[in-house]
Design a protein around this motif. Structure first.
Motif, mmCIF file in Angstrom:
data_model
loop_
_atom_site.group_PDB
_atom_site.id
_atom_site.type_symbol
_atom_site.label_atom_id
_atom_site.label_comp_id
_atom_site.label_asym_id
_atom_site.label_seq_id
_atom_site.Cartn_x
_atom_site.Cartn_y
_atom_site.Cartn_z
ATOM 1 N N CYS A 215 43.295 20.284 43.801
ATOM 2 C CA CYS A 215 43.683 20.312 42.387
ATOM 3 C C CYS A 215 44.294 21.657 41.994
ATOM 4 C CB CYS A 215 42.460 20.030 41.516
ATOM 5 S SG CYS A 215 41.206 21.308 41.653
ATOM 6 N N CYS B 239 38.389 19.080 40.214
ATOM 7 C CA CYS B 239 38.463 17.687 40.666
ATOM 8 C C CYS B 239 37.161 17.374 41.395
ATOM 9 C CB CYS B 239 39.664 17.474 41.592
ATOM 10 S SG CYS B 239 39.491 18.263 43.200
ATOM 11 N N CYS C 247 36.143 19.674 44.484
ATOM 12 C CA CYS C 247 35.603 21.011 44.185
ATOM 13 C C CYS C 247 34.490 20.916 43.143
ATOM 14 C CB CYS C 247 36.701 21.936 43.721
ATOM 15 S SG CYS C 247 37.573 21.371 42.254
HETATM 16 ZN ZN LIG Z 1 39.562 20.561 43.001
#
Ligand SMILES: [Zn+2]
Lengths: 348, 805
Positions: free
Chosen positions: A271, A276, A279
């Motif tokens: 991302c 996202c 993560c």
């Molecule tokens: Zn991410």
């Protein structure tokens, strides 16, 4: 009719015959008929002895020109015909080139091996040696010499497979820190080593836990090794693996064998920092732990912490592979499904 | 720890977005699990005032309520809560509202009656069962009287706060308190905190020491132990502000005494325990190790059997609490409690950790005892708690603290030079930079020419040595601000050593030959661990306390792991499987000694090495194909030793007629063959061919220095020989003899035909070899070749009784 006119006639006649030849046999016939020893040109040349001394060379030269012209025309036509014949044949040999090729035997290195080799090569390029330790270790090297005495709470974080109270399956590749520190001859320069290998934790296997996984330990000890060197080294590693457009951030962390200790995160490559699922909406992905070697570790290995210092780091190839390829289940690495293994065939 | 942003603001003039604060915390002190607001995902939840209600005509448990939601007319809401009552403010989810679990509320009819929304319990707006007050377990929550109908409920319930959930490393126990967070945040934002401590007013003349005594004969298990007594308390619910602080911290409000102790725990990181003074079996308090097998009923009504390592708080030698872990049921604060004994102590962190771990009783208290307690605030905490109980429960605080033990913290003075700081961190800080950092941390420091002398406050018990100070400087200075360099180049040369190179090459060779690298589990069953050994090495090393039956012992072979992999593939309809593995096997030496770890390499092929295509059909793998792989592998290893293959009919897991041991000179280094059909059946796999090699002797064997021969410019001459020979004579015997007796110019012997059957007598086989002769230095003459060929033929006849065909 003069000889010259005769020759001219023969030339026109010959060129016409050449042009009319449609196959190699007929062109060959033309050559024999026109240029052969018994051919009309030879005949004409024989009549040259009747000519005057002035005319003879002129006619001779013209006769040669006629012969050359015809020879060239014949060669040219023959080449053309030969080519046409070959093209005909090749046309007949045409196949469907979109049909698949034969299968060939090529095995692939395991994706974790690829990550380890890539890391090892990176460090070799920076002057590191490779030291592989034992997978069955002594408690002393796995814990005690790393500043983790028997009742240390951090031992709880690593559930251990013991064999006897003193022998265990190593929980980390860090024992090689103590072992290489004990044996390194510092008079020959700083110690720079990486140690890749299998490690074991008393865990129940599921998508994110495995009782067996891999680590690559690194240790650099010398007289002038700084935290800035650690930071630079970690950036090189993170960017080599995941791409150099990603930002690296260091966070304080805790490992008993380093002080200061840090963890390195990279910008989430999925991302690019926006947040996202990969993560966990932080924009960052944790990739490794590191720190400046704790003076107790140096002391216990017989190295003077006043004179020598440096850094250590631990990398997780399994995690790297999961992140890099989006592998969701760590068990995939150890079940060896051929459909899984053969996919990692990118070279170079 | 769940850190409330609003609570932080009480002590810090901080004006950054909570997300940014969290990022700064992550980069400077502790990791962040999550940043969230309790109101995340909730909408259209407003205060409603129940003006009247009547029972639902068609239901015995529903009520029809008229609710003022701040609009001109009341709305009708049907409610099923048992405690619904008129003239109360309640939580109303309006039509279109989102409540907990992402449920959407609609206008509806309940048994024929219109319901314009829903009256909610705390659990329905995202409170977990663990946190929502128990008194309202079964019913709806009442908002305070002053709440205004129609307004958002969030401010009234503290749900407009933002919670920063930190993940605290073992060294930063100080960050388990508001105080620790305030100090650290103040340091990295360079703020002046105004953390306030409440002083106690002892409003009873009665001496605490007349009411209770504490004696700690073994101060190692409880280095500090203090008690206070508060009398005349009236147990009630805590005020809402206190309940909000607790539930936002993930702690369930109980009553005004227990809540105060939890509030102090969060504020100072000092766990307190409250006993019902009157229920203590004795007022002589002590701390001791438990007796082996002693039983104790904890607060959660569980009877715990204790071991001698556990530690208990006792009253008259009777256990009344698991020290630092959990109180006892009998002496717990209850609604009829009128006098409270408050305990503020430090218990041994290791013993608390072991006890909590063993009994699976990790709590807010035990976590803090494990990670450390600031000795400087043990009294501050109990004083403030006593004062709050006096205020909230109308109690009277008796005079004096009873101290059972007290270990004064030793001052921690750490020195570091400016040069050392810059040398280790790779920075170019000046003295003032460092002094500023110490000031921001509120560490008293003195700079004397080149050395800082730092007096570390007790609240930072993790800072003891120079390296700890370096970490403080590094993180407050900011890791982002530390330069990035690489270690200065030295004359060290990196690289793989010979063994590492050979192992890496060995992998590349087998990949080139079509095998995929597998990495299997090194821990396996005892049975599988000891199968397929190259030489009989006995039984494997076994784990003391394995996690699963499948992973008990260290492997002594690689093949069994590969066969598990084959089975996994076969079960998933994969027919062609070609794998190799390179890794360690473990050969036990003696009990109490580590096993010898041997590098092995092994392979398995099931089905075909090449997949069939429309154009090309291939044969399934057989013995000679896997042997070809092994031969090429060994050829690539450039061994000076002589490799031979010798049939072995006795390997239990292998096909007795299709297995060869592999020798390097006279040492066995491995074997190759088909696995026994019974073994295949056990593993649930089809016909499979395997090999395993011990890499150690291959590594140790001298390598051919120049693995190359010049191509001769002179022509070679070949002679073919076809022979009938007794079928027990092996190819290897014949080739050896030909090579041995073939003469100086024999450069190659190739078997090109093997035949048995029609036209060959029973007990015989026909073999045909092509012999190549060549002289490096001149053209060979036929005579020389004929001579050599005749000689070898004669030898074959003499030695093996062959008939030349
Ligand atoms: Zn991410």
């Amino acid at each position: 009719m003069g000889l010259q006119d005769k020759l001219n006639d023969l030339l026109q006649q010959g060129l016409k015959q050449v042009e009319e030849s449609v196959n190699l046999e007929s062109i060959n016939d033309v050559r024999v008929k026109m240029l052969g020893k018994k051919g009309p040109i030879t005949e004409v040349l024989r009549g040259m002895r009747d000519l005057s001394a002035e005319e003879r060379p002129k006619v001779g030269q013209f006769a040669n020109e006629v012969r050359d012209q015809l020879t060239n025309a014949i060669d040219e036509q023959r080449a053309k015909l030969e080519n046409a014949k070959l093209n005909d044949q090749l046309k007949k040999e045409a196949i469907d080139v979109t049909l698949p090729g034969n299968s060939v035997a090529q095995g692939q290195p395991h994706v974790i091996q690829q990550i380890i080799d890539e890391l090892v090569d990176l460090f070799i390029g920076m002057g590191y040696v490779v030291a592989e330790g034992s997978e069955v270790e002594e408690d002393r090297y796995n814990f005690e010499m790393l500043n983790l005495p028997k009742d240390h709470p951090a031992r709880d974080m690593q559930d251990t497979f013991y064999v006897t109270p003193e022998i265990l399956m190593r929980t980390q590749t860090s024992p090689m820190q103590a072992r290489t520190l004990e044996t390194h001859d510092f008079s020959k320069g700083p110690l720079k080593m990486v140690s890749p290998g299998k490690v074991y934790r008393r865990d129940t296997d599921d998508a994110t836990h495995s009782h067996q996984f891999h680590q690559v330990e690194g240790l650099v000890i010398g007289k002038h090794i700084t935290m800035a060197d650690l930071k630079g080294t970690l950036e090189v590693v993170a960017q080599d693996l995941f791409g150099d457009e990603l930002e690296v951030r260091l966070r304080p962390s805790y490992f008993p064998f380093t002080e200061p200790s840090v963890e390195a995160d990279i910008t989430c490559f999925n991302c690019h920092g926006k947040g996202c699922a990969i993560c966990k909406y932080t924009g960052w992905i944790e990739v490794l732990g590191a720190g400046m070697t704790h003076p107790n570790v140096l002391k216990m290995a017989g190295v003077d912490p006043e004179e020598y210092g440096g850094f250590a780091f631990g990398l997780g190839p399994d995690r790297f592979a999961m992140l890099k390829y989006g592998v969701n289940d760590i068990r995939d690495f150890y079940q060896n499904d051929v459909r899984f293994l053969t996919q990692f065939d990118q070279k170079g | 720890m769940k850190v409330s942003y609003k609570w932080l603001q009480e002590y810090l003039d901080i004006d950054v977005k909570p997300k940014d604060l969290a990022e700064k915390l992550a980069r400077t002190s502790v990791d962040i699990n999550d940043v969230y607001s309790p109101s995340d995902g909730l909408t259209k939840l407003v205060v409603g005032y129940v003006t009247s209600l009547k029972p639902h005509p068609d239901s015995d448990h529903l009520a029809i309520c008229q609710v003022n939601i701040g609009e001109a007319e009341d709305v009708q809401i049907v409610c099923g809560a048992p405690n619904i009552a008129a003239n109360h403010n309640v939580i109303v989810a309006l039509p279109g509202a989102r409540i907990g679990n992402n449920i959407k509320i609609k206008r509806s009819k309940m048994r024929g009656e219109l319901s314009e929304g829903m009256i909610c319990a705390l659990q329905e707006i995202g409170f977990t069962e663990k946190v929502a007050p128990k008194a309202y377990d079964e019913g709806i929550w009442f908002l305070p009287e002053e709440a205004k109908p129609g307004e958002s409920i969030f401010p009234y319930l503290g749900m407009d706060d933002v919670i920063i959930d930190t993940d605290i490393t073992p060294n930063r126990g100080d960050m388990f308190s508001m105080r620790g967070n305030v100090n650290d945040i103040a340091a990295f934002y360079d703020l002046k905190p105004h953390f306030t401590e409440k002083k106690v007013v002892e409003n009873s003349d009665e001496q605490t020491s007349d009411l209770i005594s504490a004696a700690i004969p073994n101060p190692e298990i409880a280095p500090t132990y203090k008690l206070r007594v508060i009398k005349d308390v009236q147990i009630a619910d805590s005020p809402l502000w206190l309940q909000i602080k607790l539930w936002n911290a993930g702690i369930r409000p109980i009553n005004n005494v227990v809540d105060v102790t939890n509030y102090i725990l969060i504020k100072y990181g000092q766990p307190l325990h409250s006993f019902d003074y009157n229920k203590l079996p004795s007022h002589d308090i002590s701390v001791r190790h438990a007796h082996q097998g002693e039983e104790f009923v904890t607060l959660d009504k569980d009877t715990r059997e204790l071991i001698a390592e556990d530690i208990v708080v006792t009253a008259g030698d009777k256990p009344v609490a698991l020290a630092g872990t959990m109180g006892g049921l009998e002496t717990a604060i209850s609604d009829d409690t009128t006098a409270v004994t408050l305990e503020s102590a430090i218990f041994d962190s290791i013993l608390v950790r072991k006890q909590a771990r063993r009994l699976d009783l990790h709590s807010e208290s035990s976590t803090r005892f494990e990670r450390g307690i600031d000795p400087a605030t043990v009294e501050t905490a109990v004083d403030e708690a006593a004062q709050m109980i006096a205020e909230l429960a109308h109690g009277t605080v008796t005079t004096g603290i009873v101290t059972g033990s007290e270990t004064k913290p030793k001052p921690v003075i750490v020195k570091v030079t400016l040069a050392r700081i810059n040398h280790v961190l790779g920075t170019s800080l000046v003295a003032q930079d460092v002094t500023d950092i110490f000031n921001r941390l509120a560490f008293v420091s003195e700079f004397n020419g080149d050395t800082f002398t730092v007096d570390v406050p007790t609240r930072r018990w993790d800072v003891n040595i120079e390296a700890d100070l370096l970490e403080e400087i590094a993180r407050i200075f900011g890791y982002d601000n530390i330069p990035s360099t690489l270690p200065a180049q030295t004359n060290n040369v990196g690289g793989l050593d010979a063994e590492q190179k050979l192992i890496r090459s060995s992998r590349h060779v087998l990949e080139g030959l079509g095998l995929n690298q597998a990495i299997s589990y090194s821990l396996t069953t005892i049975e599988k661990a000891q199968q397929f050994q190259i030489t009989n090495g006995g039984t494997p090393m076994v784990l003391d306390y394995p996690m699963s039956q499948d992973h008990v012992a260290t492997r002594m072979n690689l093949i069994s792991g590969l066969l598990i992999d084959v089975a996994y593939n076969v079960a998933r309809s994969q027919e062609n499987i070609a794998l190799y593995e390179q890794g360690r096997t473990f050969v036990p030496v003696a009990a109490d000694q580590r096993p010898t770890e041997e590098e092995h390499i092994a392979g398995v092929v099931t089905g075909k090495l090449l997949t069939d295509t429309w154009h090309d059909k291939t044969e399934a793998v057989d013995f000679y194909q896997i042997k070809g792989i092994v031969e090429q592998f060994l050829q690539n290893m450039a061994l000076t030793g002589n490799v031979t293959f010798v049939a072995n009919t006795a390997r239990k897991e292998m096909h007795p007629g299709r297995t060869a041991d592999i020798f390097l000179d006279d040492q066995i280094i491995g074997y190759v063959g088909e696995i026994h059909p019974n073994t295949a059946k056990e593993y649930k796999i089809p016909e499979s061919y395997v090999f395993e090699l011990n890499l150690e002797p291959i590594i140790a064997n001298d390598k051919i220095a120049r693995h190359y021969q010049e191509i001769s410019k002179y022509p070679s001459i070949t002679r073919d020989i076809a022979m009938l020979v007794n079928d027990y004579i092996t190819n290897q015997e014949i080739v050896s003899l030909i090579q041995d007796k073939g003469g100086a110019f024999l450069t190659d012997v190739t078997l090109f035909d093997v035949y048995q059957g029609t036209h060959v007598p029973e007990g015989k086989k026909s073999l045909a070899y092509s012999l190549t002769y060549q002289d490096k230095n001149e053209t060979l003459v036929e005579d020389k070749v004929n001579q050599a060929f005749d000689k070898v033929t004669a030898k074959l006849i003499e030695e093996f009784d062959i008939t030349v065909r």
